[in-house]
Write a protein that holds these residues in place. Structure first.
Motif, short mmCIF file in Angstrom:
data_model
loop_
_atom_site.label_atom_id
_atom_site.label_comp_id
_atom_site.label_asym_id
_atom_site.label_seq_id
_atom_site.Cartn_x
_atom_site.Cartn_y
_atom_site.Cartn_z
N ILE A 42 36.20 16.87 34.53
CA ILE A 42 36.92 16.17 35.06
C ILE A 42 37.90 15.18 33.77
CG2 ILE A 42 37.29 13.92 36.18
CD1 ILE A 42 36.24 15.97 38.18
N GLY A 43 38.87 15.36 33.99
CA GLY A 43 40.32 14.69 32.87
C GLY A 43 40.54 15.59 32.09
N GLU A 44 40.08 16.93 31.79
CA GLU A 44 40.27 17.77 30.56
C GLU A 44 41.22 18.87 31.85
OE1 GLU A 44 40.35 18.16 27.30
OE2 GLU A 44 38.71 16.14 27.91
N SER A 45 42.30 19.34 31.30
CA SER A 45 43.61 19.94 32.12
C SER A 45 43.28 21.54 31.86
CB SER A 45 44.42 19.93 31.19
OG SER A 45 45.50 20.43 29.25
N GLU A 46 42.44 22.28 30.58
CA GLU A 46 41.56 23.33 29.94
C GLU A 46 40.37 23.47 30.45
OE1 GLU A 46 43.11 26.25 28.46
OE2 GLU A 46 45.52 24.34 28.96
N PRO A 47 39.87 24.64 30.82
CA PRO A 47 39.29 24.82 31.05
C PRO A 47 38.00 25.44 30.20
CG PRO A 47 40.04 26.87 31.61
CD PRO A 47 40.74 25.60 31.40
N ALA A 48 36.60 24.40 30.85
CA ALA A 48 36.00 24.71 29.44
C ALA A 48 35.11 26.01 29.30
CB ALA A 48 34.76 23.41 29.52
N LEU A 49 34.87 26.66 30.39
CA LEU A 49 34.24 27.61 30.53
C LEU A 49 34.91 28.77 31.65
CD1 LEU A 49 32.08 29.68 29.41
CD2 LEU A 49 30.32 28.86 31.23
N VAL A 50 35.00 29.61 31.68
CA VAL A 50 35.52 30.77 32.26
C VAL A 50 34.68 32.03 32.09
CG1 VAL A 50 37.70 32.33 33.65
CG2 VAL A 50 38.39 30.03 32.05
N GLY A 51 33.75 32.56 33.52
CA GLY A 51 33.10 33.64 34.00
C GLY A 51 33.76 34.58 35.05
N PRO A 52 33.27 35.27 35.08
CA PRO A 52 33.53 36.08 36.09
C PRO A 52 32.54 36.01 37.29
CG PRO A 52 31.39 37.38 34.85
CD PRO A 52 32.08 36.04 33.93
N TRP A 53 33.32 35.81 38.95
CA TRP A 53 32.66 35.83 39.13
C TRP A 53 32.61 36.93 40.83
CZ3 TRP A 53 29.75 32.27 41.67
CH2 TRP A 53 29.58 31.33 42.03
N THR A 54 31.47 36.72 41.99
CA THR A 54 31.19 37.89 42.27
C THR A 54 32.08 38.04 43.59
OG1 THR A 54 28.88 37.17 41.61
CG2 THR A 54 28.89 38.95 43.97
N MET A 55 32.30 39.15 44.02
CA MET A 55 32.93 39.85 44.62
C MET A 55 32.30 39.59 46.38
SD MET A 55 35.89 40.83 44.54
CE MET A 55 36.85 42.17 44.29
N GLY A 56 33.20 38.98 46.94
CA GLY A 56 32.08 38.61 48.92
C GLY A 56 32.16 40.19 49.50
N ARG A 57 31.21 40.59 50.30
CA ARG A 57 31.65 41.30 51.41
C ARG A 57 32.43 41.99 51.93
NH1 ARG A 57 26.01 39.60 55.82
NH2 ARG A 57 24.90 38.91 53.69
N ASP A 58 33.76 41.22 52.00
CA ASP A 58 34.59 42.58 52.49
C ASP A 58 35.51 43.19 51.16
OD1 ASP A 58 35.98 40.43 50.94
OD2 ASP A 58 37.04 40.09 52.39
N LYS A 59 34.93 43.04 49.51
CA LYS A 59 34.94 43.62 48.28
C LYS A 59 36.59 43.33 48.32
CE LYS A 59 31.25 45.96 47.36
NZ LYS A 59 30.49 45.27 47.36
N LYS A 60 36.72 41.95 49.06
CA LYS A 60 38.13 41.85 48.17
C LYS A 60 38.59 40.16 47.53
CE LYS A 60 40.95 43.61 52.29
NZ LYS A 60 42.37 43.15 53.28
N ASN A 61 38.07 39.57 48.69
CA ASN A 61 37.90 38.22 48.97
C ASN A 61 36.91 37.80 47.91
OD1 ASN A 61 40.34 37.02 49.79
ND2 ASN A 61 39.49 37.88 51.60
#
Length: 164
Positions: A42-61
């Motif tokens: 909170i209060g920072e404009s740049e992310p502290a950490l970015v990592g991969p995120w899982t696709m949903g069941r529809d393999k699009k979202n």
């Protein structure tokens, strides 16, 4: 929903969760067709950490964020920030203990990373922690056992002004 411990509203949306210290935001991964999660303190404009995120069941979202994932992300991002701060502190603060005329002397180097005029402070303390000397030096000063011993042996002499 509210966090009863702090009475702070928590934002809980499929792609955006927030507590009083962190925001998790699911974003499109620029490198491929997948998704990523960015953790912002909170209060920072740049992310502290970015990592991969899982696709949903529809393999699009993306898969929606949930409480368990958010807690894990907060722990991971907090640990990452803590380690980064420790690493920065270690880079900016060094110490070496050498033999003085009467006892052991700890020589410390504290780098001040000013954008316009970076510098460092070289200081010496006796075993009781009392300051023996302090001088301003170049930010590129290399503190090692030899430079520390030479400074102590020279009775803390340095060209330019210093405090003894």
């Amino acid at each position: 929903m509210t966090d009863n411990t702090h009475d702070t509203p928590l934002l809980q949306e499929p792609r955006l969760w927030q507590n009083e210290q962190w925001t998790a935001k699911v974003i499109k991964n620029d490198d491929d067709d997948g998704w990523a999660v960015a953790m912002f303190k909170i209060g920072e404009s740049e992310p502290a950490l970015v990592g991969p995120w899982t696709m949903g069941r529809d393999k699009k979202n993306p898969k929606p964020l949930d409480g368990t994932a958010f807690i894990t992300l907060v722990k991971t991002a907090s640990e990452f920030v803590r380690r980064s701060e420790q690493q920065l502190h270690a880079q900016l603060n060094q110490s070496v203990t050498v033999n003085g005329p009467d006892s052991r002397v700890t020589v410390l180097l504290r780098i001040v990373p000013d954008d316009d005029n970076p510098y460092a402070v070289l200081s010496a303390q006796n075993e009781a922690g009392d300051e023996l000397a302090e001088i301003k030096v170049d930010a590129g000063f290399k503190l090692n056992r030899q430079t520390a011993q030479a400074w102590v042996d020279a009775d803390f002499a340095k060209s330019g002004s210093g405090r003894r």
